[in-house]
Design a protein around this motif. Sequence first.
Motif, short mmCIF file in Angstrom:
data_model
loop_
_atom_site.label_atom_id
_atom_site.label_comp_id
_atom_site.label_asym_id
_atom_site.label_seq_id
_atom_site.Cartn_x
_atom_site.Cartn_y
_atom_site.Cartn_z
N PRO A 179 30.38 -4.56 38.17
CA PRO A 179 29.25 -5.40 37.73
C PRO A 179 28.82 -5.15 36.30
N GLN A 180 29.17 -3.98 35.75
CA GLN A 180 28.83 -3.74 34.35
C GLN A 180 29.75 -4.56 33.44
N THR A 181 29.66 -4.33 32.15
CA THR A 181 30.53 -5.04 31.23
C THR A 181 31.98 -4.70 31.53
N LEU A 182 32.87 -5.64 31.28
CA LEU A 182 34.29 -5.42 31.52
C LEU A 182 34.83 -4.38 30.55
N PRO A 183 35.98 -3.77 30.88
CA PRO A 183 36.57 -2.76 30.00
C PRO A 183 36.83 -3.33 28.60
N PRO A 184 36.98 -2.46 27.62
CA PRO A 184 37.31 -2.94 26.27
C PRO A 184 38.56 -3.81 26.30
N MET A 185 38.52 -4.89 25.53
CA MET A 185 39.62 -5.83 25.54
C MET A 185 40.27 -5.91 24.17
N PRO A 186 41.55 -6.29 24.12
CA PRO A 186 42.21 -6.46 22.83
C PRO A 186 41.60 -7.62 22.06
N ALA A 187 41.88 -7.67 20.77
CA ALA A 187 41.36 -8.76 19.95
C ALA A 187 41.88 -10.10 20.45
N LEU A 188 41.02 -11.09 20.43
CA LEU A 188 41.39 -12.43 20.87
C LEU A 188 42.15 -13.15 19.76
N ASP A 189 43.35 -13.59 20.06
CA ASP A 189 44.16 -14.34 19.11
C ASP A 189 44.22 -15.78 19.59
N GLY A 190 43.30 -16.61 19.12
CA GLY A 190 43.26 -17.99 19.56
C GLY A 190 41.89 -18.40 20.03
N GLU A 191 41.82 -19.52 20.71
CA GLU A 191 40.55 -20.09 21.16
C GLU A 191 40.59 -20.33 22.67
N LEU A 192 39.61 -19.78 23.38
CA LEU A 192 39.47 -20.02 24.81
C LEU A 192 38.58 -21.23 25.05
N SER A 193 38.95 -22.04 26.03
CA SER A 193 38.13 -23.20 26.36
C SER A 193 38.36 -23.59 27.81
N ASP A 194 37.44 -24.37 28.37
CA ASP A 194 37.60 -24.91 29.71
C ASP A 194 38.46 -26.16 29.67
N LEU A 195 39.25 -26.35 30.72
CA LEU A 195 40.10 -27.54 30.79
C LEU A 195 39.62 -28.44 31.92
N PRO A 196 39.22 -29.68 31.61
CA PRO A 196 38.85 -30.62 32.68
C PRO A 196 40.06 -30.92 33.55
N SER A 197 39.84 -31.16 34.83
CA SER A 197 40.94 -31.40 35.75
C SER A 197 41.73 -32.66 35.41
N ASP A 198 41.12 -33.58 34.65
CA ASP A 198 41.84 -34.80 34.29
C ASP A 198 42.75 -34.61 33.08
N ARG A 199 42.85 -33.36 32.59
CA ARG A 199 43.74 -33.07 31.46
C ARG A 199 44.82 -32.05 31.84
#
Length: 293
Positions: free
Chosen positions: A139-159
């Motif tokens: 429940p606490q913050t997630l473990p340290p993560m590597p640097a993000l290379d790119g862009e995260l986004s939600d994908l609508p089911s119609d795509r």
Amino acid sequence: MQRSVRLKSFELVARDINDVDVELLHALSISVRWPHRPKDWDLLRRAGHGIVAVDGIGRVFGSAMWFPHGDDFATIGLVITTPRAQAQGGGRWLMEQVLEQCGERNLALNATHPAYPLYISLGFTSEAIDYMRQGQVVPQTLPPMPALDGELSDLPSDRLGDITALDARAFGTNRARLLALLSDDASIATLSRGGEVVGYSMCREFGRGHVIGPIVARSDQDAVHLTAVHLKKLAGRFARVDTRERDGVFAEFLQESGLGVAETVTTMSKGRRFLNRESNGPWVYGLASHAWS
């Protein structure tokens, strides 16, 4: 093919899985401590074909399903026999029925430890170990993560078309129909670089909580971010990821997030080899399920 079999004092008949009440299928999975809910069984029946072994008064003693992906490949799953029918030939009989239905298709499945000798005897070959990772998300913050290379986004089911070619390259065959079925009740995240989608992940309700999969990515680091975007929403809740990654950045991230290895199964194939990882290409880091791989 023999459509009935006698096991000691009772005779079983093969029936189409769609002709059996879903509550009986739920009771079958409970008998072997599998987590599938009636809703999960309904999705499986929409995705594939199967048979159920029943006795003369309609009691269910086993099941087996297969899921076609195109005309030349299928996965096999939900091969279950009740404790009473185990080790009496029921599992082999169910598999023989399914293999006949699959015809000349290349096949893949994930074998539990008790079923492994049966699949070896039917000509399946071992390819990898799948680690079922599950637990309460820290429940606490997630473990340290590597640097993000790119862009995260939600994908609508119609795509969904944005990810089907990527998924086919990682999985080895087109499974657009399955992705469409899964997307009905799933949240989908994508990772893009330079305007190109290079990874995606799905999260949906399953069993005791949620399953994150498929997860398709080009690297451990990308897979971590595509998984973390869902885990952040599941803090304190039960989650599951099935992966063939034994160690490395991705496996360590899951462990530190509260998802320990609960069980392992063996990925096996019959016909052409199933798993063919490309250098620097997309890879299935998280399975859709043991039935679909």
